[in-house]
Motif scaffolding. Sequence first.
Motif, PDB file in Angstrom:
ATOM      1  N   GLY A 190     -72.670   8.470 -13.596  1.00  0.00           N
ATOM      2  CA  GLY A 190     -72.589   9.849 -14.070  1.00  0.00           C
ATOM      3  C   GLY A 190     -71.160  10.359 -14.114  1.00  0.00           C
ATOM      4  O   GLY A 190     -70.742  10.992 -15.089  1.00  0.00           O
ATOM      5  N   PHE A 191     -70.384  10.066 -13.066  1.00  0.00           N
ATOM      6  CA  PHE A 191     -69.006  10.536 -12.999  1.00  0.00           C
ATOM      7  C   PHE A 191     -68.177   9.983 -14.159  1.00  0.00           C
ATOM      8  O   PHE A 191     -67.337  10.682 -14.719  1.00  0.00           O
ATOM      9  CB  PHE A 191     -68.367  10.159 -11.655  1.00  0.00           C
ATOM     10  N   GLY A 192     -68.434   8.735 -14.529  1.00  0.00           N
ATOM     11  CA  GLY A 192     -67.697   8.110 -15.619  1.00  0.00           C
ATOM     12  C   GLY A 192     -67.954   8.739 -16.978  1.00  0.00           C
ATOM     13  O   GLY A 192     -67.206   8.517 -17.931  1.00  0.00           O
ATOM     14  N   LYS A 193     -69.006   9.528 -17.079  1.00  0.00           N
ATOM     15  CA  LYS A 193     -69.349  10.161 -18.357  1.00  0.00           C
ATOM     16  C   LYS A 193     -68.680  11.535 -18.526  1.00  0.00           C
ATOM     17  O   LYS A 193     -68.583  12.033 -19.630  1.00  0.00           O
ATOM     18  CB  LYS A 193     -70.869  10.315 -18.468  1.00  0.00           C
ATOM     19  N   GLY A 215     -66.019  14.098 -19.299  1.00  0.00           N
ATOM     20  CA  GLY A 215     -64.739  14.125 -19.986  1.00  0.00           C
ATOM     21  C   GLY A 215     -64.332  12.808 -20.625  1.00  0.00           C
ATOM     22  O   GLY A 215     -63.160  12.603 -20.893  1.00  0.00           O
ATOM     23  N   ASN A 216     -65.273  11.931 -20.865  1.00  0.00           N
ATOM     24  CA  ASN A 216     -64.977  10.635 -21.468  1.00  0.00           C
ATOM     25  C   ASN A 216     -65.244  10.727 -22.969  1.00  0.00           C
ATOM     26  O   ASN A 216     -66.399  10.704 -23.394  1.00  0.00           O
ATOM     27  CB  ASN A 216     -65.849   9.556 -20.824  1.00  0.00           C
ATOM     28  N   PRO A 217     -64.188  10.841 -23.783  1.00  0.00           N
ATOM     29  CA  PRO A 217     -64.413  10.986 -25.219  1.00  0.00           C
ATOM     30  C   PRO A 217     -65.125   9.780 -25.828  1.00  0.00           C
ATOM     31  O   PRO A 217     -65.841   9.907 -26.812  1.00  0.00           O
ATOM     32  CB  PRO A 217     -63.008  11.172 -25.796  1.00  0.00           C
ATOM     33  N   GLY A 218     -64.941   8.616 -25.234  1.00  0.00           N
ATOM     34  CA  GLY A 218     -65.624   7.422 -25.730  1.00  0.00           C
ATOM     35  C   GLY A 218     -67.138   7.550 -25.598  1.00  0.00           C
ATOM     36  O   GLY A 218     -67.888   7.156 -26.489  1.00  0.00           O
ATOM     37  N   PHE A 219     -67.583   8.122 -24.482  1.00  0.00           N
ATOM     38  CA  PHE A 219     -69.023   8.302 -24.286  1.00  0.00           C
ATOM     39  C   PHE A 219     -69.565   9.341 -25.266  1.00  0.00           C
ATOM     40  O   PHE A 219     -70.631   9.148 -25.852  1.00  0.00           O
ATOM     41  CB  PHE A 219     -69.332   8.720 -22.843  1.00  0.00           C
ATOM     42  N   GLY A 220     -68.810  10.424 -25.463  1.00  0.00           N
ATOM     43  CA  GLY A 220     -69.222  11.450 -26.418  1.00  0.00           C
ATOM     44  C   GLY A 220     -69.361  10.896 -27.824  1.00  0.00           C
ATOM     45  O   GLY A 220     -70.325  11.186 -28.539  1.00  0.00           O
ATOM     46  N   MET A 256     -74.271  16.946 -25.511  1.00  0.00           N
ATOM     47  CA  MET A 256     -75.183  16.456 -24.468  1.00  0.00           C
ATOM     48  C   MET A 256     -74.469  15.601 -23.425  1.00  0.00           C
ATOM     49  O   MET A 256     -75.073  15.194 -22.444  1.00  0.00           O
ATOM     50  CB  MET A 256     -76.333  15.663 -25.100  1.00  0.00           C
ATOM     51  N   GLN A 257     -73.180  15.365 -23.633  1.00  0.00           N
ATOM     52  CA  GLN A 257     -72.412  14.533 -22.711  1.00  0.00           C
ATOM     53  C   GLN A 257     -72.467  15.073 -21.287  1.00  0.00           C
ATOM     54  O   GLN A 257     -72.748  14.324 -20.346  1.00  0.00           O
ATOM     55  CB  GLN A 257     -70.964  14.428 -23.182  1.00  0.00           C
ATOM     56  N   ILE A 258     -72.204  16.353 -21.113  1.00  0.00           N
ATOM     57  CA  ILE A 258     -72.182  16.938 -19.769  1.00  0.00           C
ATOM     58  C   ILE A 258     -73.585  16.965 -19.153  1.00  0.00           C
ATOM     59  O   ILE A 258     -73.751  16.551 -17.990  1.00  0.00           O
ATOM     60  CB  ILE A 258     -71.535  18.342 -19.779  1.00  0.00           C
ATOM     61  N   PRO A 259     -74.630  17.415 -19.873  1.00  0.00           N
ATOM     62  CA  PRO A 259     -75.969  17.367 -19.271  1.00  0.00           C
ATOM     63  C   PRO A 259     -76.414  15.951 -18.885  1.00  0.00           C
ATOM     64  O   PRO A 259     -77.042  15.761 -17.840  1.00  0.00           O
ATOM     65  CB  PRO A 259     -76.882  17.941 -20.356  1.00  0.00           C
ATOM     66  N   ILE A 260     -76.063  14.962 -19.699  1.00  0.00           N
ATOM     67  CA  ILE A 260     -76.415  13.575 -19.358  1.00  0.00           C
ATOM     68  C   ILE A 260     -75.665  13.143 -18.102  1.00  0.00           C
ATOM     69  O   ILE A 260     -76.240  12.533 -17.193  1.00  0.00           O
ATOM     70  CB  ILE A 260     -76.130  12.637 -20.548  1.00  0.00           C
ATOM     71  N   PHE A 280     -75.323  12.237 -12.082  1.00  0.00           N
ATOM     72  CA  PHE A 280     -74.418  12.513 -10.965  1.00  0.00           C
ATOM     73  C   PHE A 280     -75.082  13.325  -9.847  1.00  0.00           C
ATOM     74  O   PHE A 280     -75.049  12.924  -8.676  1.00  0.00           O
ATOM     75  CB  PHE A 280     -73.181  13.238 -11.504  1.00  0.00           C
ATOM     76  N   VAL A 281     -75.696  14.449 -10.186  1.00  0.00           N
ATOM     77  CA  VAL A 281     -76.281  15.327  -9.162  1.00  0.00           C
ATOM     78  C   VAL A 281     -77.448  14.661  -8.427  1.00  0.00           C
ATOM     79  O   VAL A 281     -77.471  14.642  -7.187  1.00  0.00           O
ATOM     80  CB  VAL A 281     -76.679  16.696  -9.766  1.00  0.00           C
ATOM     81  N   PRO A 282     -78.431  14.076  -9.134  1.00  0.00           N
ATOM     82  CA  PRO A 282     -79.497  13.390  -8.397  1.00  0.00           C
ATOM     83  C   PRO A 282     -78.973  12.225  -7.557  1.00  0.00           C
ATOM     84  O   PRO A 282     -79.522  11.928  -6.494  1.00  0.00           O
ATOM     85  CB  PRO A 282     -80.440  12.889  -9.491  1.00  0.00           C
ATOM     86  N   GLY A 283     -77.904  11.581  -8.024  1.00  0.00           N
ATOM     87  CA  GLY A 283     -77.309  10.509  -7.229  1.00  0.00           C
ATOM     88  C   GLY A 283     -76.817  11.018  -5.878  1.00  0.00           C
ATOM     89  O   GLY A 283     -77.051  10.393  -4.841  1.00  0.00           O
ATOM     90  N   ILE A 284     -76.152  12.163  -5.897  1.00  0.00           N
ATOM     91  CA  ILE A 284     -75.681  12.770  -4.642  1.00  0.00           C
ATOM     92  C   ILE A 284     -76.872  13.148  -3.753  1.00  0.00           C
ATOM     93  O   ILE A 284     -76.868  12.890  -2.551  1.00  0.00           O
ATOM     94  CB  ILE A 284     -74.800  14.004  -4.928  1.00  0.00           C
ATOM     95  N   LEU A 285     -77.891  13.744  -4.359  1.00  0.00           N
ATOM     96  CA  LEU A 285     -79.065  14.164  -3.586  1.00  0.00           C
ATOM     97  C   LEU A 285     -79.790  12.964  -2.981  1.00  0.00           C
ATOM     98  O   LEU A 285     -80.275  13.037  -1.848  1.00  0.00           O
ATOM     99  CB  LEU A 285     -80.000  14.998  -4.458  1.00  0.00           C
TER     100      LEU A 285
END
Length: 138
Positions: free
Chosen positions: A30-33, A35-40, A52-56, A61-66
């Motif tokens: 999740g963190f790698g996605k 601000g990654n223009p390549g992913f966008g 949808m880059q940020i929601p994805i 990322f958030v569930p991973g932390i939880l």
Amino acid sequence: MNAELSTSKLPDIAHMGMRATIGVIFIVHGFGKFGNPGFGGWISSMGIPAEMQIPIALAEFVPGILLLIGVLTRISGALLSIVMLGAIFLVKGATSLTGDKGYEFDLILLAASLVVIVSGPGRISISHLIKKIPRVLQ
């Protein structure tokens, strides 16, 4: 008696290890996605809006932390299961289990997320320490 004590805690340690491993994998992915223009650009090429880059990224990322800390694990497992179903069917096309577009890794993460939904956070978790969290929210 020491062997019995360590054997009785082994399932709790194994469950926490699995939950933490899944959490770390999703945190990193999740963190790698962010601000990654390549992913966008890549998701845009699949017909998914770049917005949808940020929601994805947040959905991983958030569930991973939880999962890592053991809070809201069932809800996190459910969200990550949906993410993995999307990865298997939308991204990989569910055409080949192995190879370049193989979905074997995604399938393992889906299975592990489903185990977390069924088994909950386990005894080595913040949810277990607090004990006042309703079971459905653990």
